[in-house]
Design a protein around this motif. Structure first.
Motif, PDB file in Angstrom:
ATOM      1  N   GLN A  51       0.751  -1.184  -0.106  1.00 38.27           N
ATOM      2  CA  GLN A  51       0.063  -0.118   0.007  1.00 38.27           C
ATOM      3  C   GLN A  51       0.662   1.330  -0.134  1.00 38.27           C
ATOM      4  O   GLN A  51       0.559   2.310  -0.731  1.00 38.27           O
ATOM      5  CB  GLN A  51      -0.828  -0.100   1.119  1.00 38.27           C
ATOM      6  N   ALA A  52       2.076   1.370   0.789  1.00 33.99           N
ATOM      7  CA  ALA A  52       2.773   2.530   0.592  1.00 33.99           C
ATOM      8  C   ALA A  52       3.598   2.686  -0.492  1.00 33.99           C
ATOM      9  O   ALA A  52       3.589   3.678  -0.984  1.00 33.99           O
ATOM     10  CB  ALA A  52       3.888   2.091   2.058  1.00 33.99           C
ATOM     11  N   GLU A  53       3.781   1.577  -1.247  1.00 29.00           N
ATOM     12  CA  GLU A  53       4.625   1.991  -2.598  1.00 29.00           C
ATOM     13  C   GLU A  53       3.545   2.588  -3.425  1.00 29.00           C
ATOM     14  O   GLU A  53       3.690   3.198  -4.361  1.00 29.00           O
ATOM     15  CB  GLU A  53       5.062   0.672  -3.105  1.00 29.00           C
ATOM     16  N   SER A  54       2.230   1.860  -3.444  1.00 30.62           N
ATOM     17  CA  SER A  54       1.135   2.434  -4.297  1.00 30.62           C
ATOM     18  C   SER A  54       0.966   3.779  -4.082  1.00 30.62           C
ATOM     19  O   SER A  54       0.760   4.612  -4.902  1.00 30.62           O
ATOM     20  CB  SER A  54      -0.080   1.550  -4.067  1.00 30.62           C
ATOM     21  N   TYR A  55       0.831   4.333  -2.925  1.00 31.06           N
ATOM     22  CA  TYR A  55       0.474   5.535  -2.397  1.00 31.06           C
ATOM     23  C   TYR A  55       1.966   6.360  -2.784  1.00 31.06           C
ATOM     24  O   TYR A  55       1.690   7.599  -3.338  1.00 31.06           O
ATOM     25  CB  TYR A  55       0.619   5.657  -0.828  1.00 31.06           C
ATOM     26  N   ALA A  56       3.150   5.959  -2.791  1.00 38.18           N
ATOM     27  CA  ALA A  56       4.132   6.835  -3.229  1.00 38.18           C
ATOM     28  C   ALA A  56       4.019   7.085  -4.921  1.00 38.18           C
ATOM     29  O   ALA A  56       4.419   7.942  -5.064  1.00 38.18           O
ATOM     30  CB  ALA A  56       5.515   5.976  -2.812  1.00 38.18           C
ATOM     31  N   ILE A  57       3.574   5.897  -5.555  1.00 38.77           N
ATOM     32  CA  ILE A  57       3.671   6.320  -7.063  1.00 38.77           C
ATOM     33  C   ILE A  57       2.438   7.230  -7.319  1.00 38.77           C
ATOM     34  O   ILE A  57       2.689   7.940  -8.219  1.00 38.77           O
ATOM     35  CB  ILE A  57       3.198   4.833  -7.640  1.00 38.77           C
ATOM     36  N   ARG A  58       1.499   7.178  -6.678  1.00 37.87           N
ATOM     37  CA  ARG A  58       0.136   8.217  -6.747  1.00 37.87           C
ATOM     38  C   ARG A  58       0.801   9.552  -6.433  1.00 37.87           C
ATOM     39  O   ARG A  58       0.191  10.787  -6.662  1.00 37.87           O
ATOM     40  CB  ARG A  58      -1.054   7.659  -6.039  1.00 37.87           C
ATOM     41  N   SER A  59       1.623   9.750  -5.604  1.00 39.40           N
ATOM     42  CA  SER A  59       2.084  10.902  -4.953  1.00 39.40           C
ATOM     43  C   SER A  59       3.312  11.387  -5.394  1.00 39.40           C
ATOM     44  O   SER A  59       3.568  11.108  -6.610  1.00 39.40           O
ATOM     45  CB  SER A  59       2.337  10.906  -3.429  1.00 39.40           C
ATOM     46  N   ALA A  60       4.120  12.200  -4.788  1.00 39.46           N
ATOM     47  CA  ALA A  60       5.289  12.766  -5.382  1.00 39.46           C
ATOM     48  C   ALA A  60       6.512  11.640  -5.504  1.00 39.46           C
ATOM     49  O   ALA A  60       7.596  12.358  -5.374  1.00 39.46           O
ATOM     50  CB  ALA A  60       5.751  13.973  -4.578  1.00 39.46           C
ATOM     51  N   GLY A  61       6.481  10.622  -5.356  1.00 37.63           N
ATOM     52  CA  GLY A  61       7.431   9.567  -5.141  1.00 37.63           C
ATOM     53  C   GLY A  61       7.782   9.257  -3.880  1.00 37.63           C
ATOM     54  O   GLY A  61       7.058   9.717  -2.798  1.00 37.63           O
ATOM     55  N   ARG A  62       8.954   8.608  -3.521  1.00 40.61           N
ATOM     56  CA  ARG A  62       9.272   8.044  -2.365  1.00 40.61           C
ATOM     57  C   ARG A  62       9.891   9.241  -1.448  1.00 40.61           C
ATOM     58  O   ARG A  62      10.990   9.936  -1.833  1.00 40.61           O
ATOM     59  CB  ARG A  62      10.237   7.166  -2.396  1.00 40.61           C
ATOM     60  N   SER A  63       9.434   9.532  -0.385  1.00 38.04           N
ATOM     61  CA  SER A  63      10.225  10.535   0.599  1.00 38.04           C
ATOM     62  C   SER A  63       9.775  10.353   1.989  1.00 38.04           C
ATOM     63  O   SER A  63       8.548   9.733   2.315  1.00 38.04           O
ATOM     64  CB  SER A  63       9.785  11.917   0.134  1.00 38.04           C
ATOM     65  N   PRO A  64      10.401  10.644   2.943  1.00 33.18           N
ATOM     66  CA  PRO A  64       9.937  10.736   4.256  1.00 33.18           C
ATOM     67  C   PRO A  64       8.545  11.356   4.373  1.00 33.18           C
ATOM     68  O   PRO A  64       7.698  10.826   5.117  1.00 33.18           O
ATOM     69  CB  PRO A  64      11.005  11.372   5.185  1.00 33.18           C
ATOM     70  N   ARG A  65       8.245  12.463   3.855  1.00 35.72           N
ATOM     71  CA  ARG A  65       6.888  13.195   4.048  1.00 35.72           C
ATOM     72  C   ARG A  65       5.993  12.241   3.436  1.00 35.72           C
ATOM     73  O   ARG A  65       4.888  12.143   3.820  1.00 35.72           O
ATOM     74  CB  ARG A  65       7.151  14.624   3.176  1.00 35.72           C
ATOM     75  N   VAL A  66       6.159  11.601   2.169  1.00 29.69           N
ATOM     76  CA  VAL A  66       4.993  10.904   1.725  1.00 29.69           C
ATOM     77  C   VAL A  66       4.820   9.468   2.680  1.00 29.69           C
ATOM     78  O   VAL A  66       3.722   9.363   2.607  1.00 29.69           O
ATOM     79  CB  VAL A  66       5.404  10.389   0.310  1.00 29.69           C
ATOM     80  N   ALA A  67       5.882   9.272   3.040  1.00 29.53           N
ATOM     81  CA  ALA A  67       5.467   7.960   3.945  1.00 29.53           C
ATOM     82  C   ALA A  67       4.816   8.479   5.215  1.00 29.53           C
ATOM     83  O   ALA A  67       3.998   7.695   5.843  1.00 29.53           O
ATOM     84  CB  ALA A  67       7.129   7.530   4.599  1.00 29.53           C
ATOM     85  N   ARG A  68       5.142   9.676   5.789  1.00 28.50           N
ATOM     86  CA  ARG A  68       4.204  10.231   6.857  1.00 28.50           C
ATOM     87  C   ARG A  68       2.751  10.449   6.525  1.00 28.50           C
ATOM     88  O   ARG A  68       2.002  10.247   7.133  1.00 28.50           O
ATOM     89  CB  ARG A  68       4.919  11.495   7.273  1.00 28.50           C
ATOM     90  N   GLN A  69       2.829  11.120   5.051  1.00 23.43           N
ATOM     91  CA  GLN A  69       1.323  11.449   4.764  1.00 23.43           C
ATOM     92  C   GLN A  69       0.481   9.896   4.698  1.00 23.43           C
ATOM     93  O   GLN A  69      -0.612   9.728   4.858  1.00 23.43           O
ATOM     94  CB  GLN A  69       1.328  11.989   3.317  1.00 23.43           C
ATOM     95  N   PHE A  70       1.167   8.826   4.038  1.00 21.57           N
ATOM     96  CA  PHE A  70       0.512   7.658   3.950  1.00 21.57           C
ATOM     97  C   PHE A  70      -0.017   6.962   5.407  1.00 21.57           C
ATOM     98  O   PHE A  70      -1.111   6.498   5.453  1.00 21.57           O
ATOM     99  CB  PHE A  70       1.457   6.555   3.193  1.00 21.57           C
ATOM    100  N   ILE A  71       1.063   7.042   6.187  1.00 24.40           N
ATOM    101  CA  ILE A  71       0.749   6.725   7.583  1.00 24.40           C
ATOM    102  C   ILE A  71      -0.416   7.411   8.108  1.00 24.40           C
ATOM    103  O   ILE A  71      -1.470   6.626   8.727  1.00 24.40           O
ATOM    104  CB  ILE A  71       1.728   6.563   8.618  1.00 24.40           C
ATOM    105  N   GLU A  72      -0.523   8.607   7.953  1.00 23.31           N
ATOM    106  CA  GLU A  72      -1.599   9.402   8.378  1.00 23.31           C
ATOM    107  C   GLU A  72      -3.227   9.238   7.908  1.00 23.31           C
ATOM    108  O   GLU A  72      -4.061   9.223   8.425  1.00 23.31           O
ATOM    109  CB  GLU A  72      -1.501  10.941   7.998  1.00 23.31           C
ATOM    110  N   THR A  73      -3.294   8.553   6.667  1.00 15.92           N
ATOM    111  CA  THR A  73      -4.276   7.968   5.894  1.00 15.92           C
ATOM    112  C   THR A  73      -4.833   6.843   6.759  1.00 15.92           C
ATOM    113  O   THR A  73      -5.865   6.625   6.361  1.00 15.92           O
ATOM    114  CB  THR A  73      -3.982   7.864   4.365  1.00 15.92           C
ATOM    115  N   LEU A  74      -3.920   6.211   7.200  1.00 16.39           N
ATOM    116  CA  LEU A  74      -4.446   4.906   7.723  1.00 16.39           C
ATOM    117  C   LEU A  74      -4.945   5.169   9.334  1.00 16.39           C
ATOM    118  O   LEU A  74      -5.568   4.495   9.939  1.00 16.39           O
ATOM    119  CB  LEU A  74      -3.333   3.858   8.043  1.00 16.39           C
ATOM    120  N   LEU A  75      -4.803   6.445   9.871  1.00 16.19           N
ATOM    121  CA  LEU A  75      -5.254   6.696  11.285  1.00 16.19           C
ATOM    122  C   LEU A  75      -6.814   7.095  11.157  1.00 16.19           C
ATOM    123  O   LEU A  75      -7.317   7.330  10.563  1.00 16.19           O
ATOM    124  CB  LEU A  75      -4.497   7.715  11.776  1.00 16.19           C
TER     125      LEU A  75
END
Length: 75
Positions: A51-75
């Protein structure tokens, strides 16, 4: 704009160069897993990574910020 000016000021005064590199896949996964653990996310590890990889592809790519945003979508 202000951030760029501050970075340029540091570079000009002290010779400091600040770079923001994108983590490779392994580091991105480590960051996601760390954030998931901090936030007590209970999802299968392989599913979380997928799911994180999929989110990164739809977002601006892999970054710590994108990782954080992905986790926030799960909360």
């Amino acid at each position: 704009e202000d951030t760029i000016q501050q970075i340029m000021s540091l570079t000009n005064r002290f010779g400091i160069i600040i770079t923001f590199q994108r983590p490779d896949k392994d580091l991105f996964v480590d960051i996601v897993l760390s954030y998931a653990k901090e936030n007590n996310i209970k999802i299968d590890k392989e599913e979380l990574i997928k799911q994180a990889e999929s989110y990164a592809i739809r977002s601006a790519g892999r970054s710590p910020r994108v990782a954080r945003q992905f986790i926030e979508t799960l909360l």
